[in-house]
Design a protein around this motif. Structure first.
Motif, PDB file in Angstrom:
ATOM      1  N   CYS A 184       0.836  -1.193   0.000  1.00  0.00           N
ATOM      2  CA  CYS A 184       0.000   0.000   0.000  1.00  0.00           C
ATOM      3  C   CYS A 184       0.884   1.261   0.000  1.00  0.00           C
ATOM      4  CB  CYS A 184      -0.899  -0.008   1.233  1.00  0.00           C
ATOM      5  SG  CYS A 184      -2.036   1.391   1.300  1.00  0.00           S
ATOM      6  N   HIS A 244      -2.008  -3.920   5.312  1.00  0.00           N
ATOM      7  CA  HIS A 244      -1.658  -3.443   6.657  1.00  0.00           C
ATOM      8  C   HIS A 244      -2.908  -3.045   7.444  1.00  0.00           C
ATOM      9  CE1 HIS A 244      -2.388   0.917   5.917  1.00  0.00           C
ATOM     10  NE2 HIS A 244      -2.225   0.533   4.660  1.00  0.00           N
ATOM     11  N   CYS A 250      -6.015   0.344   7.099  1.00  0.00           N
ATOM     12  CA  CYS A 250      -5.749   0.807   5.731  1.00  0.00           C
ATOM     13  C   CYS A 250      -6.826   1.807   5.286  1.00  0.00           C
ATOM     14  CB  CYS A 250      -5.702  -0.381   4.773  1.00  0.00           C
ATOM     15  SG  CYS A 250      -5.337   0.107   3.075  1.00  0.00           S
ATOM     16  N   GLY A 251      -6.388   2.978   4.855  1.00  0.00           N
ATOM     17  CA  GLY A 251      -7.316   4.022   4.437  1.00  0.00           C
ATOM     18  C   GLY A 251      -8.135   3.647   3.207  1.00  0.00           C
ATOM     19  N   ASP A 298       0.475   3.773   1.817  1.00  0.00           N
ATOM     20  CA  ASP A 298       0.443   4.373   3.153  1.00  0.00           C
ATOM     21  C   ASP A 298       1.862   4.757   3.613  1.00  0.00           C
ATOM     22  OD1 ASP A 298      -1.713   4.054   5.803  1.00  0.00           O
ATOM     23  OD2 ASP A 298       0.412   4.415   6.184  1.00  0.00           O
ATOM     24  N   GLY A 352      -4.257   0.668  -1.165  1.00  0.00           N
ATOM     25  CA  GLY A 352      -5.046  -0.558  -1.034  1.00  0.00           C
ATOM     26  C   GLY A 352      -4.376  -1.790  -1.617  1.00  0.00           C
TER      27      GLY A 352
END
Ligand SMILES: [Zn+2]
Length: 204
Positions: free
Chosen positions: A50, A103, A106-107, A52, A75
């Motif tokens: 991801c 993870h 996760c947004g 992130d 994602g």
């Protein structure tokens, strides 16, 4: 070239160092090494992770310049350009292992849950293209009791989204499928914990 097992052991050992605060890579970086690598690379593993900011693959696996071929997208979804990137690295560098790294918290997973719960407020069409890739993994969970516990729903969705990406890499490309059938490559799923720094590898 490392075998898949050797590559996985190297990643696990690196993550163990990271968790203990004993990462070694920082010390090994030098101008000379950088220059030596300018003409070629020889990564031993491919990581699809991801975007992130808290999950940089090289850091959480304590690896250095030239060690990992990393594809990062919100994602850790699999769309054609991700498949193409994995095909490129697998064929060109003989990487025997591909890790799909999701993870916690996760947004992109959260954005998908939010979109499914509030369909009248869709995100932009570009973000929707990511949500739509994650959506099947979340939708199926929302048909269970998990829909009443958003924390649990998100945690389960992270795992099923990793599974979906693993599955797409294993079966969505003739090139990769052939490498897997010949025993030259494996695709594994894993999850990084933001809380502990630990990467857990899944058995599917
Ligand atoms: Zn994420």
């Amino acid at each position: 070239m490392l075998t898949a097992q050797e590559a996985l052991e190297r990643l696990k050992a690196g993550n163990a160092r990271f968790v203990k605060g004993e990462a070694v890579q920082q010390k090994l970086l030098s101008h000379q090494e950088r220059a030596e690598m300018a003409s070629e690379q020889n990564p031993f593993a491919i990581v699809l992770g991801c975007s992130d900011s808290r999950v940089p693959a090289e850091m959480v696996f304590d690896q250095g310049l030239g060690d990992l071929f990393v594809i990062r997208v919100a994602g850790n979804i699999v769309a054609p350009s991700q498949v193409g990137s994995v095909e490129f690295a697998a064929e060109r560098y003989d990487c025997a292992v591909v890790v799909v790294l999701g993870h916690s918290h996760c947004g992109a997973i959260q954005a998908t849950i939010d979109t499914l719960m509030n369909p009248q407020q869709p995100p932009s069409s570009n973000l929707m293209s990511i949500v739509n890739r994650v959506r099947p993994s979340v939708e199926i969970l929302m048909q269970t009791d998990l829909k009443n516990d958003l924390k649990k729903l998100s945690a389960h969705a992270v795992r099923s989204n990793v599974f979906a990406s693993v599955n797409q890499l294993r079966h969505g490309s003739a090139v990769l499928e052939s490498l897997i059938e010949k025993g030259k490559m494996i695709v594994v799923g894993a999850e990084y914990s933001l809380e502990t720094g630990e990467v857990s590898f899944f058995d599917f």
